[in-house]
Design an enzyme around this catalytic site. Structure first.
Site, PDB file in Angstrom:
ATOM      1  N   GLY A 224       0.817  -1.205   0.000  1.00 47.67           N
ATOM      2  CA  GLY A 224       0.000   0.000   0.000  1.00 47.67           C
ATOM      3  C   GLY A 224       0.847   1.249   0.000  1.00 47.67           C
ATOM      4  O   GLY A 224       2.007   1.237  -0.439  1.00 47.67           O
ATOM      5  N   CYS A 280       2.605   0.478  -8.917  1.00 49.80           N
ATOM      6  CA  CYS A 280       3.746   0.944  -8.124  1.00 49.80           C
ATOM      7  C   CYS A 280       5.037   0.891  -8.928  1.00 49.80           C
ATOM      8  O   CYS A 280       6.013   1.555  -8.579  1.00 49.80           O
ATOM      9  CB  CYS A 280       3.875   0.126  -6.839  1.00 49.80           C
ATOM     10  N   GLU A 379       4.925  10.287  -5.054  1.00 48.84           N
ATOM     11  CA  GLU A 379       4.196   9.292  -5.851  1.00 48.84           C
ATOM     12  C   GLU A 379       2.784   9.794  -6.123  1.00 48.84           C
ATOM     13  O   GLU A 379       2.016  10.049  -5.203  1.00 48.84           O
ATOM     14  CB  GLU A 379       4.149   7.951  -5.134  1.00 48.84           C
TER      15      GLU A 379
END
Length: 476
Positions: A224, A280, A379
């Site tokens: 996560g 990711c 991010e």
């Protein structure tokens, strides 16, 4: 349709239910799924703890058979499961079906790992003694998964946990419970004993936190965000639990002057924008040297403007919607930040209207950015990529390494010298040469360095480092 939790082998509904809506068409309700609280976690952990003694000494053949049966059903139903996945998460249908197929292949591989768990027999340094080194299951494993790969990531965590004899309390992401529920249902019907795999759905702040804090959970596998992951590490490790955490990236893709332009463009577009950039391992920083920079930007701009954004179930769509309104707002906020910081928005970045109401965003490409800008430091987790101009390979490597993350990195070059140097000196857990930064095989280790990763790697035979503990025994 209401979908309950699985606790101790029984389907148990929570008091509250949560709607699961389609991000391509927010009027489409996929189903209603349990929204649990901490009491459901207590019951699930107790069931897992009770099931552990028998399951931990089950035969490798029993574990193989269950995982193999489940894998075969997933592969037989990959079209159906892929459609469910695309409908609830928003990745286009081809990617949804591909992910469902991957989940089945992961479980097939891990079924084999149940049979491939060797130990060592060694002579002792003392006469007359034999030394045996074996691997045993860790115990009760808490598994917390993200929304961007709603069946593949659960499969690559649950598969090895079961293969090595652990029991599980599993919390999927609140946004995408449908794929997780289907996976658990398949594994239950494949023959898992009651209590070995428990599913508790609900918000991370209650269900996830309760699992991480629970004193009877021996290990936590988490994927996560960075803030949530760091908090989970501190809490779980603080009470002595084993922890594995994957927490995202800000992945660079370097393009050198000698690169094949078409190869570079394909890698950039795929790595940056496919799966709506919600990976990711996505390439969010494109680091291009002077001689190719302008040609690369022009070619990628052309491809971005031609990408068809639409309903995930439309076969003509190349990019699906952003997963939900909150993520869309975050993407748009960073696009504004990029402009305010002085970046040039070359293409995209605007909302797209479609016949249904959904979260559609044209992928955004920035140029004229520096590595100090927020859009290159933080991010975003969306279809937003920035190009950074550099002088040469040495500066490109320096910029690529200048990040708190270290999950994946890539380079486009025809120089063997530069390719080999980059593989050795890039500070990331995975390095790609002339292929996108996103996209990995299931039989090799997955994970990063620095802020991207904590604990042992995931996937392949390396998964045993987390899901087993080593015992040394002497016999005289």
């Amino acid at each position: 349709m209401s979908k309950p939790n699985l606790i101790g082998g029984e389907w148990v509904s929570a008091r509250d239910m949560r709607e699961n809506r389609n991000p391509s068409d927010i009027s489409d309700v996929i189903g209603h799924y349990s929204a649990s609280d901490g009491s459901a976690v207590d019951a699930a952990v107790a069931a897992a703890r009770a099931a552990f003694p028998a399951w931990s000494v089950s035969t490798p053949q029993q574990r193989f058979d269950i995982l193999d049966r489940a894998a075969s059903e997933i592969l037989a139903r990959q079209d159906e499961l892929g459609e469910l996945l695309s409908r609830e998460e928003g990745k286009v249908l081809a990617e949804g079906k591909g992910e469902a197929m991957r989940a089945g292949m992961v479980l097939k591989y891990m079924a084999g790992e149940a049979l491939r768990n060797p130990g060592d027999v060694l002579p002792s340094l003392r006469p007359g003694l034999k030394v045996e080194v074996t691997r045993e299951p860790v115990g009760v494993v808490g598994i917390v998964t993200p929304w961007n790969f709603p069946i593949a990531i659960p499969a690559w965590k649950i598969g090895p946990a079961l293969a090595y004899g652990n029991t599980i309390v599993f919390k999927p992401a609140d946004l995408v419970p449908g794929s997780a529920w289907a996976l658990v249902d398949i594994l239950k019907r494949a023959g898992l004993p009651d209590g070995v795999l428990n599913l508790v759905m609900g918000p991370g702040r209650t269900v996830g936190q309760a699992i991480i804090e629970h004193r009877d959970v021996d290990a936590i596998s988490f994927t996560g965000s960075v803030p949530t992951g760091r908090a989970a590490i501190a809490t779980a490790a603080g009470r002595g639990a084993k922890v594995q955490a994957e927490m995202g990236g800000k992945n660079p893709f370097v393009v050198l002057d000698d690169a094949d332009l078409q190869v570079a463009v394909e890698a950039v577009v795929n790595g940056s924008f496919y799966s709506t950039g919600q990976r990711c391992t996505a390439s969010s920083r494109i680091v291009a040297t002077e001689g190719i920079h302008d040609r690369l930007v022009a070619a990628v701009r052309e491809r971005v403007l031609a990408l068809k954004v639409g309903d995930a179930l439309d076969p003509e769509s190349q990019i699906g919607p952003v997963v939900d309104e909150r993520q869309l707002e975050q993407d748009l906020r960073y696009i504004r930040i990029g402009k305010e910081e002085g970046g040039k928005l070359e293409a995209g970045g605007e909302l797209v209207k479609r016949p249904t109401e959904g979260y559609f965003l044209q992928p955004a490409l920035f140029s004229e950015t520096t590595n100090a800008m927020r859009i290159n430091r933080e991010e975003i987790f969306g279809p937003v990529a920035s190009v950074i101009r550099v002088r040469d390979y040495d500066e490109a490597l320096e910029v690529a390494r200048d990040t708190e993350f270290g999950l994946s990195s890539g380079i486009a070059t025809t120089s063997l010298k530069h390719a080999e140097h980059f593989k050795r000196h890039s500070r990331s857990g995975m390095v790609m040469v002339n292929v996108p930064t996103a996209g990995v095989d299931f039989h090799v280790p997955f994970g990063g360095t620095k802020g991207s990763n904590y604990g042992p790697r995931e996937q392949g035979a390396y998964a045993k480092e987390f899901y087993t503990t080593v015992k040394t025994a002497y016999t005289g």
